[in-house]
Motif scaffolding. Structure first.
Motif, PDB file in Angstrom:
ATOM      1  N   LEU A  10      49.673  59.783 -11.041  1.00  0.00           N
ATOM      2  CA  LEU A  10      49.637  61.184 -10.615  1.00  0.00           C
ATOM      3  C   LEU A  10      48.228  61.615 -10.235  1.00  0.00           C
ATOM      4  CD1 LEU A  10      52.186  62.832 -13.057  1.00  0.00           C
ATOM      5  CD2 LEU A  10      52.487  62.217 -10.657  1.00  0.00           C
ATOM      6  N   LEU A  11      47.215  61.063 -10.904  1.00  0.00           N
ATOM      7  CA  LEU A  11      45.837  61.356 -10.538  1.00  0.00           C
ATOM      8  C   LEU A  11      45.526  60.816  -9.144  1.00  0.00           C
ATOM      9  CD1 LEU A  11      43.047  62.445 -11.496  1.00  0.00           C
ATOM     10  CD2 LEU A  11      42.581  60.104 -12.231  1.00  0.00           C
ATOM     11  N   ALA A  12      45.953  59.578  -8.869  1.00  0.00           N
ATOM     12  CA  ALA A  12      45.733  58.995  -7.542  1.00  0.00           C
ATOM     13  C   ALA A  12      46.510  59.759  -6.481  1.00  0.00           C
ATOM     14  CB  ALA A  12      46.148  57.520  -7.551  1.00  0.00           C
ATOM     15  N   TRP A  13      47.726  60.175  -6.793  1.00  0.00           N
ATOM     16  CA  TRP A  13      48.546  60.936  -5.859  1.00  0.00           C
ATOM     17  C   TRP A  13      47.894  62.286  -5.546  1.00  0.00           C
ATOM     18  CZ3 TRP A  13      52.672  64.804  -6.839  1.00  0.00           C
ATOM     19  CH2 TRP A  13      53.516  64.966  -5.737  1.00  0.00           C
ATOM     20  N   GLY A  14      47.378  62.940  -6.585  1.00  0.00           N
ATOM     21  CA  GLY A  14      46.691  64.211  -6.378  1.00  0.00           C
ATOM     22  C   GLY A  14      45.407  64.052  -5.579  1.00  0.00           C
ATOM     23  N   ALA A  15      44.652  62.985  -5.847  1.00  0.00           N
ATOM     24  CA  ALA A  15      43.427  62.729  -5.093  1.00  0.00           C
ATOM     25  C   ALA A  15      43.740  62.471  -3.631  1.00  0.00           C
ATOM     26  CB  ALA A  15      42.680  61.547  -5.692  1.00  0.00           C
ATOM     27  N   LEU A  16      44.849  61.799  -3.375  1.00  0.00           N
ATOM     28  CA  LEU A  16      45.256  61.538  -1.999  1.00  0.00           C
ATOM     29  C   LEU A  16      45.569  62.843  -1.273  1.00  0.00           C
ATOM     30  CD1 LEU A  16      47.327  58.673  -0.720  1.00  0.00           C
ATOM     31  CD2 LEU A  16      48.024  60.948  -0.090  1.00  0.00           C
ATOM     32  N   HIS A  17      46.284  63.726  -1.923  1.00  0.00           N
ATOM     33  CA  HIS A  17      46.602  65.013  -1.306  1.00  0.00           C
ATOM     34  C   HIS A  17      45.357  65.869  -1.121  1.00  0.00           C
ATOM     35  CE1 HIS A  17      50.895  64.707  -0.927  1.00  0.00           C
ATOM     36  NE2 HIS A  17      50.961  64.204  -2.142  1.00  0.00           N
ATOM     37  N   MET A  18      44.412  65.769  -2.035  1.00  0.00           N
ATOM     38  CA  MET A  18      43.157  66.511  -1.856  1.00  0.00           C
ATOM     39  C   MET A  18      42.360  65.968  -0.678  1.00  0.00           C
ATOM     40  SD  MET A  18      41.706  67.620  -5.564  1.00  0.00           S
ATOM     41  CE  MET A  18      41.740  66.036  -6.353  1.00  0.00           C
ATOM     42  N   ALA A  19      42.376  64.649  -0.489  1.00  0.00           N
ATOM     43  CA  ALA A  19      41.666  64.067   0.652  1.00  0.00           C
ATOM     44  C   ALA A  19      42.305  64.502   1.969  1.00  0.00           C
ATOM     45  CB  ALA A  19      41.656  62.540   0.546  1.00  0.00           C
ATOM     46  N   ILE A  20      43.635  64.558   1.996  1.00  0.00           N
ATOM     47  CA  ILE A  20      44.321  65.035   3.201  1.00  0.00           C
ATOM     48  C   ILE A  20      43.980  66.504   3.444  1.00  0.00           C
ATOM     49  CG2 ILE A  20      46.592  65.569   4.188  1.00  0.00           C
ATOM     50  CD1 ILE A  20      47.636  63.045   2.788  1.00  0.00           C
ATOM     51  N   GLY A  21      44.017  67.309   2.400  1.00  0.00           N
ATOM     52  CA  GLY A  21      43.685  68.724   2.534  1.00  0.00           C
ATOM     53  C   GLY A  21      42.243  68.952   2.957  1.00  0.00           C
TER      54      GLY A  21
END
Length: 109
Positions: A10-21
């Protein structure tokens, strides 16, 4: 172990969405547009698994590999598989490089 893998996923998934944002935010002036486009990209990417079930075999494997749902399932169950982390890390780095390029182009343009 299962809980730690789930949190790491979930941390990696959240970091991925933050990078996209962050990348989308570097392209627009409006925060609302950035949030909407980022959410739309995330929603479409989450829907990739549904497309993978309907596609033919060469595309089914590719779409399944790119699907967040498919990547997170093994980690949330507790199976340590480095492939999801490699996918997340490569997508994060890709979008961070695009963000850097976008900001450099804006600064020099």
């Amino acid at each position: 172990r299962t809980v730690l893998l789930g949190f790491a996923a979930l941390l990696a998934w959240g970091a991925l969405h933050m990078a996209i944002g962050l990348f989308v935010s570097s392209l627009t002036e409006s925060q609302m547009v950035s949030a909407f486009v980022s959410f739309t990209i995330a929603a479409v990417w989450l829907g990739v698994s549904a497309l993978g079930t309907r596609a033919g075999e060469p595309w089914r494997s590719v779409l399944r590999y790119l699907s967040f749902d498919q990547q997170l399932q093994a980690l949330l169950v507790g199976v340590l598989d480095p492939r999801p982390f490699a996918l997340f890390a490569s997508v994060i780095v890709f979008f961070l490089v695009l963000t850097h390029r976008s900001l450099e182009a804006r600064r020099w343009g």
